[in-house]
Design an enzyme around this catalytic site. Structure first.
Site, short mmCIF file in Angstrom:
data_model
loop_
_atom_site.label_atom_id
_atom_site.label_comp_id
_atom_site.label_asym_id
_atom_site.label_seq_id
_atom_site.Cartn_x
_atom_site.Cartn_y
_atom_site.Cartn_z
CE LYS A 190 75.20 75.33 -23.25
NZ LYS A 190 76.07 74.30 -22.74
CG HIS A 215 69.95 70.30 -24.95
ND1 HIS A 215 69.52 70.76 -26.16
CD2 HIS A 215 70.55 71.34 -24.36
CE1 HIS A 215 69.86 72.03 -26.29
NE2 HIS A 215 70.49 72.41 -25.21
CD GLU A 220 71.32 77.41 -20.11
OE1 GLU A 220 71.63 77.47 -21.31
OE2 GLU A 220 71.55 78.33 -19.31
P1 NAD Z 1 76.32 79.46 -13.37
O1 NAD Z 1 75.08 78.81 -12.91
O2 NAD Z 1 77.63 78.93 -12.87
O3 NAD Z 1 76.30 81.03 -13.00
C1 NAD Z 1 75.26 81.86 -13.33
C2 NAD Z 1 75.51 83.26 -12.75
O4 NAD Z 1 74.47 84.13 -13.21
C3 NAD Z 1 75.51 83.32 -11.24
O5 NAD Z 1 76.51 84.22 -10.79
C4 NAD Z 1 74.13 83.91 -10.90
O6 NAD Z 1 74.12 84.63 -9.67
C5 NAD Z 1 73.96 84.84 -12.08
N1 NAD Z 1 72.55 85.18 -12.31
C6 NAD Z 1 71.49 84.34 -12.41
N2 NAD Z 1 70.35 85.05 -12.59
C7 NAD Z 1 70.71 86.37 -12.59
C8 NAD Z 1 69.98 87.59 -12.70
N3 NAD Z 1 68.67 87.59 -12.85
N4 NAD Z 1 70.67 88.75 -12.64
C9 NAD Z 1 72.02 88.76 -12.49
N5 NAD Z 1 72.77 87.64 -12.39
C10 NAD Z 1 72.11 86.45 -12.43
O7 NAD Z 1 76.30 79.52 -14.98
P2 NAD Z 1 77.39 78.96 -15.99
O8 NAD Z 1 77.47 77.47 -15.84
O9 NAD Z 1 78.62 79.79 -15.88
O10 NAD Z 1 76.68 79.21 -17.42
C11 NAD Z 1 76.36 80.48 -17.95
C12 NAD Z 1 75.77 80.33 -19.35
O11 NAD Z 1 76.79 79.96 -20.28
C13 NAD Z 1 74.70 79.24 -19.48
O12 NAD Z 1 73.60 79.77 -20.19
C14 NAD Z 1 75.38 78.16 -20.28
O13 NAD Z 1 74.49 77.40 -21.08
C15 NAD Z 1 76.29 78.98 -21.16
N6 NAD Z 1 77.41 78.18 -21.73
C16 NAD Z 1 77.67 78.28 -23.06
C17 NAD Z 1 78.67 77.56 -23.63
C18 NAD Z 1 78.98 77.67 -25.10
O14 NAD Z 1 79.92 77.03 -25.58
N7 NAD Z 1 78.24 78.45 -25.87
C19 NAD Z 1 79.44 76.67 -22.84
C20 NAD Z 1 79.17 76.62 -21.49
C21 NAD Z 1 78.16 77.36 -20.93
#
Ligand code: NAD
Length: 332
Positions: free
Chosen positions: A125, A199, A195
Protein backbone atom coordinates in the site's frame (compact mmCIF):
# COMPACT_ATOMS: atom_id res chain seq x y z
CA UNK A 1 -5.57 -36.78 -26.17
CA UNK A 2 -7.33 -34.10 -24.20
CA UNK A 3 -7.47 -30.32 -24.50
CA UNK A 4 -7.11 -29.99 -20.73
CA UNK A 5 -4.10 -27.78 -19.97
CA UNK A 6 -2.41 -28.34 -16.64
CA UNK A 7 -3.16 -25.56 -14.14
CA UNK A 8 -0.32 -23.17 -13.33
CA UNK A 9 1.11 -24.04 -9.88
CA UNK A 10 1.15 -20.94 -7.65
CA UNK A 11 1.74 -20.10 -4.00
CA UNK A 12 0.54 -17.58 -1.44
CA UNK A 13 2.80 -16.12 1.24
CA UNK A 14 0.78 -15.02 4.26
CA UNK A 15 -2.34 -16.95 5.24
CA UNK A 16 -4.29 -14.35 7.21
CA UNK A 17 -7.41 -12.59 5.96
CA UNK A 18 -6.20 -12.07 2.40
CA UNK A 19 -4.19 -15.28 2.12
CA UNK A 20 -7.21 -17.40 3.09
CA UNK A 21 -9.49 -15.42 0.77
CA UNK A 22 -6.92 -16.00 -1.98
CA UNK A 23 -7.16 -19.75 -1.41
CA UNK A 24 -10.97 -19.52 -1.68
CA UNK A 25 -10.72 -17.48 -4.89
CA UNK A 26 -8.40 -20.05 -6.51
CA UNK A 27 -10.27 -23.18 -5.39
CA UNK A 28 -12.78 -23.29 -8.30
CA UNK A 29 -10.26 -22.15 -10.96
CA UNK A 30 -8.99 -24.44 -13.68
CA UNK A 31 -6.07 -22.36 -14.88
CA UNK A 32 -4.27 -21.92 -11.57
CA UNK A 33 -3.77 -24.20 -8.61
CA UNK A 34 -2.63 -23.32 -5.11
CA UNK A 35 0.20 -25.73 -4.33
CA UNK A 36 1.95 -23.87 -1.48
CA UNK A 37 1.20 -21.39 1.27
CA UNK A 38 3.20 -20.02 4.19
CA UNK A 39 2.45 -18.25 7.43
CA UNK A 40 4.72 -16.98 10.18
CA UNK A 41 5.16 -20.37 11.83
CA UNK A 42 5.27 -22.79 8.93
CA UNK A 43 4.26 -23.67 5.42
CA UNK A 44 2.56 -26.39 3.40
CA UNK A 45 3.59 -27.60 -0.03
CA UNK A 46 1.76 -30.19 -2.08
CA UNK A 47 2.53 -30.44 -5.82
CA UNK A 48 -0.98 -31.87 -6.40
CA UNK A 49 -2.64 -28.86 -4.79
CA UNK A 50 -3.46 -27.90 -1.21
CA UNK A 51 -6.82 -28.98 0.13
CA UNK A 52 -8.71 -25.75 0.86
CA UNK A 53 -10.80 -27.02 3.77
CA UNK A 54 -7.87 -28.76 5.42
CA UNK A 55 -5.61 -25.71 5.03
CA UNK A 56 -8.14 -23.28 6.48
CA UNK A 57 -9.28 -25.60 9.28
CA UNK A 58 -5.70 -26.36 10.31
CA UNK A 59 -4.61 -22.70 10.23
CA UNK A 60 -7.64 -21.58 12.22
CA UNK A 61 -7.52 -24.33 14.84
CA UNK A 62 -3.76 -24.74 15.26
CA UNK A 63 -2.39 -21.39 14.10
CA UNK A 64 -0.16 -22.64 11.30
CA UNK A 65 -0.25 -24.47 7.97
CA UNK A 66 2.82 -26.31 9.25
CA UNK A 67 0.50 -28.71 11.11
CA UNK A 68 -1.11 -30.04 7.91
CA UNK A 69 -0.42 -33.76 7.44
CA UNK A 70 1.60 -34.75 5.46
CA UNK A 71 2.46 -31.58 3.49
CA UNK A 72 3.05 -29.16 6.37
CA UNK A 73 6.38 -28.12 7.86
CA UNK A 74 6.78 -26.02 10.99
CA UNK A 75 9.50 -23.43 10.60
CA UNK A 76 10.62 -20.09 12.03
CA UNK A 77 11.90 -19.17 8.55
CA UNK A 78 8.97 -20.46 6.55
CA UNK A 79 9.44 -18.13 3.56
CA UNK A 80 13.09 -19.03 3.07
CA UNK A 81 12.37 -22.75 3.49
CA UNK A 82 9.44 -22.70 1.08
CA UNK A 83 11.41 -20.74 -1.55
CA UNK A 84 14.01 -23.51 -1.34
CA UNK A 85 11.36 -25.98 -2.55
CA UNK A 86 9.70 -23.71 -5.12
CA UNK A 87 11.50 -24.62 -8.37
CA UNK A 88 8.20 -25.81 -9.84
CA UNK A 89 6.08 -22.90 -8.61
CA UNK A 90 5.46 -20.32 -11.35
CA UNK A 91 4.53 -17.43 -9.10
CA UNK A 92 3.51 -16.17 -5.69
CA UNK A 93 0.96 -13.71 -4.34
CA UNK A 94 2.65 -11.97 -1.39
CA UNK A 95 -0.30 -11.52 1.01
CA UNK A 96 2.08 -10.58 3.81
CA UNK A 97 1.92 -7.70 6.26
CA UNK A 98 4.34 -4.95 5.32
CA UNK A 99 5.38 -4.52 8.94
CA UNK A 100 7.91 -3.06 9.29
CA UNK A 101 7.61 -0.92 6.16
CA UNK A 102 10.73 -2.62 4.74
CA UNK A 103 9.37 -6.17 5.04
CA UNK A 104 8.12 -6.71 1.47
CA UNK A 105 11.39 -5.46 -0.02
CA UNK A 106 13.26 -7.85 2.31
CA UNK A 107 11.12 -10.74 1.01
CA UNK A 108 11.89 -9.69 -2.59
CA UNK A 109 15.59 -9.79 -1.65
CA UNK A 110 15.17 -13.32 -0.28
CA UNK A 111 13.73 -14.43 -3.63
CA UNK A 112 16.58 -12.67 -5.48
CA UNK A 113 19.23 -14.34 -3.30
CA UNK A 114 17.66 -17.79 -3.67
CA UNK A 115 18.11 -18.16 -7.43
CA UNK A 116 14.37 -18.85 -7.89
CA UNK A 117 12.94 -17.53 -11.15
CA UNK A 118 9.28 -16.68 -11.61
CA UNK A 119 6.63 -14.05 -10.93
CA UNK A 120 5.76 -12.17 -7.75
CA UNK A 121 2.77 -9.90 -7.14
CA UNK A 122 1.97 -7.93 -4.00
CA UNK A 123 -0.93 -5.85 -2.63
CA UNK A 124 1.40 -3.38 -0.97
CA UNK A 125 0.00 0.00 0.00
CA UNK A 126 2.57 2.63 0.92
CA UNK A 127 4.45 4.85 -1.55
CA UNK A 128 7.68 4.45 0.41
CA UNK A 129 7.32 0.65 0.27
CA UNK A 130 6.94 0.66 -3.52
CA UNK A 131 9.95 2.98 -3.78
CA UNK A 132 12.06 0.35 -2.00
CA UNK A 133 11.01 -2.16 -4.66
CA UNK A 134 11.89 0.32 -7.41
CA UNK A 135 15.42 0.30 -6.04
CA UNK A 136 15.50 -3.48 -6.66
CA UNK A 137 14.52 -3.16 -10.34
CA UNK A 138 17.88 -4.21 -11.82
CA UNK A 139 18.51 -6.93 -9.21
CA UNK A 140 15.09 -8.46 -9.96
CA UNK A 141 15.84 -8.36 -13.65
CA UNK A 142 19.23 -10.02 -13.26
CA UNK A 143 17.72 -12.67 -11.02
CA UNK A 144 15.12 -13.56 -13.66
CA UNK A 145 12.13 -12.40 -11.60
CA UNK A 146 9.10 -10.49 -12.91
CA UNK A 147 7.64 -8.52 -10.01
CA UNK A 148 4.32 -6.70 -10.43
CA UNK A 149 3.71 -4.33 -7.51
CA UNK A 150 0.51 -2.74 -6.20
CA UNK A 151 -1.89 -5.44 -7.42
CA UNK A 152 -4.64 -5.24 -4.78
CA UNK A 153 -7.65 -2.88 -4.82
CA UNK A 154 -5.89 0.40 -3.98
CA UNK A 155 -3.26 0.36 -5.29
CA UNK A 156 -4.39 -2.11 -7.91
CA UNK A 157 -7.85 -2.31 -9.43
CA UNK A 158 -8.59 1.40 -8.85
CA UNK A 159 -5.15 2.57 -10.04
CA UNK A 160 -5.52 0.53 -13.22
CA UNK A 161 -9.03 1.97 -13.72
CA UNK A 162 -7.54 5.46 -13.37
CA UNK A 163 -4.87 4.67 -15.98
CA UNK A 164 -7.58 3.47 -18.36
CA UNK A 165 -9.93 6.42 -17.70
CA UNK A 166 -7.05 8.87 -18.23
CA UNK A 167 -7.01 7.97 -21.93
CA UNK A 168 -10.00 10.28 -22.59
CA UNK A 169 -8.05 13.32 -21.50
CA UNK A 170 -5.22 15.41 -22.82
CA UNK A 171 -4.29 16.41 -19.28
CA UNK A 172 -5.12 14.82 -15.92
CA UNK A 173 -5.99 17.25 -13.15
CA UNK A 174 -6.91 14.94 -10.31
CA UNK A 175 -7.24 11.28 -9.40
CA UNK A 176 -9.28 10.91 -6.22
CA UNK A 177 -9.65 7.49 -4.65
CA UNK A 178 -12.24 7.10 -1.89
CA UNK A 179 -12.68 3.69 -0.34
CA UNK A 180 -15.21 2.14 1.98
CA UNK A 181 -14.31 -1.11 3.70
CA UNK A 182 -16.61 -3.10 5.95
CA UNK A 183 -15.31 -6.07 7.88
CA UNK A 184 -17.21 -7.96 10.56
CA UNK A 185 -14.25 -8.31 12.87
CA UNK A 186 -10.85 -6.59 12.78
CA UNK A 187 -9.01 -9.75 13.88
CA UNK A 188 -9.68 -11.35 10.48
CA UNK A 189 -7.42 -8.67 8.92
CA UNK A 190 -4.96 -7.73 11.65
CA UNK A 191 -2.19 -6.43 9.37
CA UNK A 192 -4.58 -4.41 7.21
CA UNK A 193 -6.04 -2.69 10.28
CA UNK A 194 -2.64 -2.08 11.93
CA UNK A 195 -1.27 -0.61 8.70
CA UNK A 196 -4.36 1.61 8.40
CA UNK A 197 -3.87 2.82 11.99
CA UNK A 198 -0.34 3.79 10.92
CA UNK A 199 -1.97 6.33 8.56
CA UNK A 200 -4.03 8.05 11.30
CA UNK A 201 -2.86 11.50 12.40
CA UNK A 202 -0.48 11.14 15.34
CA UNK A 203 0.48 7.54 14.52
CA UNK A 204 3.48 6.08 12.73
CA UNK A 205 3.75 2.67 11.12
CA UNK A 206 6.27 1.63 13.82
CA UNK A 207 3.80 2.65 16.54
CA UNK A 208 0.98 0.73 14.86
CA UNK A 209 3.18 -2.35 14.58
CA UNK A 210 4.05 -2.25 18.27
CA UNK A 211 0.41 -1.96 19.42
CA UNK A 212 -0.92 -5.05 21.16
CA UNK A 213 -4.29 -6.47 20.14
CA UNK A 214 -5.70 -4.92 23.33
CA UNK A 215 -4.31 -1.49 22.30
CA UNK A 216 -5.99 -1.82 18.90
CA UNK A 217 -9.27 -2.77 20.57
CA UNK A 218 -9.06 0.23 22.91
CA UNK A 219 -8.51 2.55 19.95
CA UNK A 220 -11.41 1.00 18.01
CA UNK A 221 -13.58 1.32 21.13
CA UNK A 222 -12.91 5.07 21.13
CA UNK A 223 -13.80 5.43 17.42
CA UNK A 224 -16.87 3.20 17.52
CA UNK A 225 -15.05 0.71 15.30
CA UNK A 226 -14.44 3.26 12.52
CA UNK A 227 -11.12 4.37 11.02
CA UNK A 228 -11.40 7.54 8.96
CA UNK A 229 -8.38 8.08 6.75
CA UNK A 230 -7.42 11.13 4.72
CA UNK A 231 -4.54 12.02 2.43
CA UNK A 232 -2.93 8.64 2.93
CA UNK A 233 0.59 7.84 1.82
CA UNK A 234 -0.65 5.43 -0.85
CA UNK A 235 1.40 4.12 -3.75
CA UNK A 236 -1.35 4.84 -6.30
CA UNK A 237 0.48 8.18 -6.61
CA UNK A 238 3.92 6.84 -7.54
CA UNK A 239 2.38 4.13 -9.72
CA UNK A 240 0.36 6.66 -11.77
CA UNK A 241 3.37 8.97 -11.95
CA UNK A 242 5.58 6.14 -13.25
CA UNK A 243 2.93 5.31 -15.86
CA UNK A 244 3.15 8.91 -17.07
CA UNK A 245 -0.49 9.69 -16.18
CA UNK A 246 0.05 12.63 -13.80
CA UNK A 247 2.35 13.92 -11.08
CA UNK A 248 1.96 12.22 -7.71
CA UNK A 249 0.71 15.46 -6.12
CA UNK A 250 -2.51 15.12 -8.16
CA UNK A 251 -3.43 11.76 -6.62
CA UNK A 252 -5.27 11.54 -3.30
CA UNK A 253 -6.43 8.50 -1.34
CA UNK A 254 -8.73 8.34 1.67
CA UNK A 255 -11.59 6.33 3.01
CA UNK A 256 -13.49 4.84 5.92
CA UNK A 257 -13.00 1.37 7.39
CA UNK A 258 -15.77 -0.03 9.56
CA UNK A 259 -14.37 -2.87 11.67
CA UNK A 260 -17.74 -3.86 13.13
CA UNK A 261 -19.93 -4.25 10.10
CA UNK A 262 -19.35 -6.16 6.86
CA UNK A 263 -21.47 -3.52 5.07
CA UNK A 264 -19.34 -0.86 3.38
CA UNK A 265 -19.67 2.55 5.07
CA UNK A 266 -19.44 4.18 1.62
CA UNK A 267 -19.06 3.10 -1.99
CA UNK A 268 -15.46 2.68 -3.09
CA UNK A 269 -14.69 4.76 -6.15
CA UNK A 270 -12.01 6.49 -8.17
CA UNK A 271 -12.77 9.83 -9.84
CA UNK A 272 -10.49 10.94 -12.65
CA UNK A 273 -10.78 14.60 -13.64
CA UNK A 274 -9.09 16.01 -16.69
CA UNK A 275 -9.26 18.23 -19.75
CA UNK A 276 -10.11 16.76 -23.11
CA UNK A 277 -8.35 17.77 -26.29
CA UNK A 278 -11.32 20.09 -27.02
CA UNK A 279 -10.77 21.94 -23.75
CA UNK A 280 -13.68 20.44 -21.80
CA UNK A 281 -13.17 19.64 -18.12
CA UNK A 282 -14.83 16.40 -17.12
CA UNK A 283 -14.66 13.46 -14.70
CA UNK A 284 -14.97 9.74 -15.10
CA UNK A 285 -15.96 7.81 -11.98
CA UNK A 286 -15.50 4.08 -11.53
CA UNK A 287 -17.47 2.74 -8.57
CA UNK A 288 -17.14 -0.75 -7.17
CA UNK A 289 -20.30 -2.67 -6.35
CA UNK A 290 -21.15 -2.38 -2.66
CA UNK A 291 -21.59 -6.15 -2.41
CA UNK A 292 -17.97 -6.76 -3.40
CA UNK A 293 -15.72 -7.27 -0.40
CA UNK A 294 -12.21 -5.96 0.12
CA UNK A 295 -11.00 -9.56 -0.26
CA UNK A 296 -12.75 -9.96 -3.63
CA UNK A 297 -11.36 -6.66 -4.90
CA UNK A 298 -7.81 -7.51 -3.79
CA UNK A 299 -7.45 -11.24 -4.52
CA UNK A 300 -9.16 -11.22 -7.93
CA UNK A 301 -6.83 -8.54 -9.34
CA UNK A 302 -3.78 -10.09 -7.62
CA UNK A 303 -4.25 -13.37 -9.51
CA UNK A 304 -5.19 -11.53 -12.70
CA UNK A 305 -1.86 -9.71 -12.52
CA UNK A 306 -0.09 -12.94 -11.61
CA UNK A 307 -1.45 -14.56 -14.76
CA UNK A 308 -0.41 -11.57 -16.88
CA UNK A 309 3.01 -11.55 -15.22
CA UNK A 310 3.51 -15.26 -15.93
CA UNK A 311 2.81 -14.68 -19.62
CA UNK A 312 5.26 -11.76 -19.71
CA UNK A 313 7.85 -13.85 -17.88
CA UNK A 314 7.47 -16.63 -20.45
CA UNK A 315 8.09 -14.00 -23.13
CA UNK A 316 11.34 -13.02 -21.41
CA UNK A 317 10.24 -9.81 -19.67
CA UNK A 318 11.93 -9.49 -16.25
CA UNK A 319 12.18 -6.76 -13.63
CA UNK A 320 9.70 -4.52 -11.82
CA UNK A 321 6.30 -3.54 -13.24
CA UNK A 322 3.28 -1.86 -11.68
CA UNK A 323 -0.48 -2.43 -11.82
CA UNK A 324 -0.83 0.63 -14.10
CA UNK A 325 1.62 -0.72 -16.68
CA UNK A 326 0.09 -4.16 -17.21
CA UNK A 327 -3.51 -5.18 -17.92
CA UNK A 328 -4.53 -8.03 -15.59
CA UNK A 329 -5.65 -11.22 -17.33
CA UNK A 330 -8.75 -13.08 -16.19
CA UNK A 331 -8.09 -16.40 -14.48
CA UNK A 332 -10.66 -19.03 -15.44
P1 NAD B 1 -3.20 -10.73 8.30
O1 NAD B 1 -2.65 -10.08 9.51
O2 NAD B 1 -4.62 -11.21 8.33
O3 NAD B 1 -2.30 -12.01 7.91
C1 NAD B 1 -0.93 -11.94 7.75
C2 NAD B 1 -0.39 -13.34 7.47
O4 NAD B 1 1.02 -13.23 7.19
C3 NAD B 1 -0.54 -14.33 8.61
O5 NAD B 1 -0.85 -15.61 8.10
C4 NAD B 1 0.86 -14.38 9.24
O6 NAD B 1 1.15 -15.61 9.87
C5 NAD B 1 1.71 -14.19 7.98
N1 NAD B 1 3.06 -13.71 8.29
C6 NAD B 1 3.42 -12.66 9.06
N2 NAD B 1 4.76 -12.57 9.13
C7 NAD B 1 5.26 -13.60 8.38
C8 NAD B 1 6.57 -14.06 8.08
N3 NAD B 1 7.64 -13.44 8.56
N4 NAD B 1 6.71 -15.15 7.30
C9 NAD B 1 5.62 -15.80 6.81
N5 NAD B 1 4.35 -15.41 7.04
C10 NAD B 1 4.18 -14.32 7.83
O7 NAD B 1 -2.94 -9.76 7.04
P2 NAD B 1 -4.02 -9.20 6.01
O8 NAD B 1 -4.99 -8.33 6.76
O9 NAD B 1 -4.52 -10.32 5.18
O10 NAD B 1 -3.13 -8.19 5.12
C11 NAD B 1 -2.06 -8.59 4.29
C12 NAD B 1 -1.50 -7.38 3.54
O11 NAD B 1 -2.41 -6.97 2.52
C13 NAD B 1 -1.28 -6.14 4.41
O12 NAD B 1 0.00 -5.61 4.11
C14 NAD B 1 -2.36 -5.19 3.95
O13 NAD B 1 -2.00 -3.82 4.08
C15 NAD B 1 -2.49 -5.56 2.50
N6 NAD B 1 -3.78 -5.12 1.91
C16 NAD B 1 -3.76 -4.47 0.72
C17 NAD B 1 -4.92 -4.03 0.14
C18 NAD B 1 -4.91 -3.32 -1.19
O14 NAD B 1 -5.98 -2.97 -1.69
N7 NAD B 1 -3.77 -3.07 -1.79
C19 NAD B 1 -6.15 -4.23 0.80
C20 NAD B 1 -6.14 -4.93 1.99
C21 NAD B 1 -4.96 -5.37 2.56
Amino acid sequence: MTNQVNPIPVGVLGFGGLGQAAAHVLAPKQQMQLVAAADKKGYAYSPDGLDLKDAIATYQSQGSLGYIEPSGVLSEQSIEDLIGRSQNIAGFFLALPNLPNTFMASVAKQFIASGWQGVLVDAIKRTSAVEQLLDLQSELKEAGITYVTGCGATPGLLTAAAALAAQSYAEIHQVKITFGVGIGNWEAYRATIREDIGHLPGYTIAQAQSMTDADVETLLEQTNGLLTLEDMEHADDVILEMAGICGRDRVTVGGVVDTRNPKKPLSTNVKITGRTFEGKISSHTFTLGDETSMAANVCGPAFGYLKAGIQLHQQGLRGLLTSAQVMPHFVR
